[in-house]
Design an enzyme around this catalytic site. Structure first.
Site, PDB file in Angstrom:
ATOM      1  N   ASN A 101      19.845 -22.637  12.013  1.00  0.00           N
ATOM      2  CA  ASN A 101      18.800 -23.689  11.932  1.00  0.00           C
ATOM      3  C   ASN A 101      17.468 -23.212  12.361  1.00  0.00           C
ATOM      4  OD1 ASN A 101      21.074 -24.922  11.030  1.00  0.00           O
ATOM      5  ND2 ASN A 101      21.332 -26.109  12.895  1.00  0.00           N
ATOM      6  N   VAL A 102      16.611 -23.930  11.718  1.00  0.00           N
ATOM      7  CA  VAL A 102      15.095 -23.545  12.100  1.00  0.00           C
ATOM      8  C   VAL A 102      14.316 -24.790  12.979  1.00  0.00           C
ATOM      9  CG1 VAL A 102      14.783 -22.036  10.067  1.00  0.00           C
ATOM     10  CG2 VAL A 102      14.232 -24.234   9.767  1.00  0.00           C
ATOM     11  N   HIS A 118      17.518 -17.264  10.935  1.00  0.00           N
ATOM     12  CA  HIS A 118      16.705 -17.693   9.846  1.00  0.00           C
ATOM     13  C   HIS A 118      15.150 -18.403  10.480  1.00  0.00           C
ATOM     14  CE1 HIS A 118      20.566 -18.318   7.181  1.00  0.00           C
ATOM     15  NE2 HIS A 118      20.199 -16.953   7.432  1.00  0.00           N
ATOM     16  N   CYS A 126       1.006 -14.894   9.350  1.00  0.00           N
ATOM     17  CA  CYS A 126      -0.027 -14.688   8.605  1.00  0.00           C
ATOM     18  C   CYS A 126       0.349 -13.861   7.472  1.00  0.00           C
ATOM     19  CB  CYS A 126      -1.247 -14.115   9.332  1.00  0.00           C
ATOM     20  SG  CYS A 126      -2.648 -13.795   8.097  1.00  0.00           S
ATOM     21  N   CYS A 147      -4.992 -18.487   8.969  1.00  0.00           N
ATOM     22  CA  CYS A 147      -4.964 -17.620  10.196  1.00  0.00           C
ATOM     23  C   CYS A 147      -6.260 -17.475  10.657  1.00  0.00           C
ATOM     24  CB  CYS A 147      -4.478 -16.225   9.829  1.00  0.00           C
ATOM     25  SG  CYS A 147      -4.291 -15.014  11.353  1.00  0.00           S
TER      26      CYS A 147
END
Ligand code: BJW
Ligand code: ZN
Length: 244
Positions: A101-102, A118, A126, A147
């Site tokens: 999970n993110v 992940h 960037c 960025c």
């Protein structure tokens, strides 16, 4: 002995435990899973949104999707399943949390040393100078985010066709090969190489417990399948100690 009692005994007696989580653990926090009814991929093809090629083709479309998800996640809170895992980590030093999970809900539940296979939706990277930084704003003020060097930033997640973060991946493999019990929670176990940790642990002698509402390809490798909501099963597997 019921499946829950058996699994609780395995977890209590194991010197080392690893937990592999997927999107299902955050479903009860209101975050959609990827596959299945109500899943994110029901209306979107993964290759249109979760590949480097999709980002190169239309980074704004990809960013709109991630910005929307960041807004959903920002409103969500960890559920009893996330808290039960954090509790297990505190009570058992040899406990490794591996997540696909993110969303950062394990962090918010108090888990530490999380192996994020992940990546992390709350980090940006960037595409020009590769600088990486945290950014928790949701929605982001401008899409695509940029960025300091002027380059376009991308979400700090792992898309199809990309390598997993090498440190997290090698630590996850080491854990899978050395633990006594592996708990597999809320994952369809179809995305590789994460799913390969399950047969790896099994081949190395681990007892495998699956917690999922449905049968998955991992079910055949599991010694015990607990069918139901992780937000209900995990607190029953990992009870709050009586003196706390
Ligand atoms: C509940 C519940 C409740 C619901 N309680 N349960 C070998 C064979 C075939 C293909 C490949 C292979 N090796 C590599 C590939 C290619 C590819 C791949 O796996 N493709 C297959 C899908 C065909 N893999 C890659 O490209 C990976 N990179 C790679 O392989 O690099 C080379 C390499 C090789 C070896 C070592 C190192 C490197 C990268 C994969 C990146 C995946 N990225 C995504 C997007 C992340 C960013 C984002 O969030 O947008 O990751 S895809 C998406 O799927 C996301 C998830 O982490 C991942 C897994 O999904 P998950 O978590 O399992 O969710 P669902 O929705 O599928 O399942 C939810 C489950 O919960 C269900 O079972 C429900 O029943 C259950 N559930 N509610 C309990 N309340
Ligand atoms: Zn840059």
């Amino acid at each position: 002995m019921s499946g829950i009692e058996q699994a609780r005994t395995w977890i209590e007696q194991a010197r080392s435990v690893a937990i592999l989580t997927g999107a299902g653990i955050s479903a009860e926090s209101g975050i959609p899973t990827f596959r299945g009814t109500g899943g994110l991929w029901r209306n979107h093809r993964p290759e249109d949104l979760a590949t480097p090629e999709a980002f190169a083709r239309d980074c704004l479309l990809v960013w709109e999707w991630y910005d929307q998800r960041r807004q959903w996640i920002a409103k969500a809170a960890p559920n009893p399943g996330h808290f039960a895992i954090a509790r297990l980590q505190r009570s058992k030093p040899g406990c490794t949390l591996i997540t696909q999970n993110v969303d950062g809900l394990h962090d918010r539940a108090g888990s530490a040393g999380i192996l994020k296979l992940h990546g992390d939706i709350w980090r940006l990277r960037c595409t020009t100078c590769r600088a990486e930084w945290p950014d928790r704003r949701a929605p982001l003020p401008r899409l695509p985010p940029k960025c300091q060097c002027g380059g376009i930033a991308r979400p700090g997640v792992v898309w199809f066709g990309e390598d997993l973060p090498p440190g997290a991946w090698s630590s996850a493999q080491e854990a899978a090969q050395s633990v006594e019990t592996l708990l597999v929670v809320g994952t369809s176990a179809v995305v590789y190489p994460a799913a390969s940790l399950i047969p790896l642990a099994r081949a190395a002698g681990a007892t495998v417990v699956e917690v999922n509402t449905e049968e998955t390809p991992a079910s055949t490798a599991a010694h015990c399948c607990l069918r139901g909501l992780s937000g209900e099963i995990l607190p029953a597997l990992i009870p709050v100690p009586p003196d706390s």
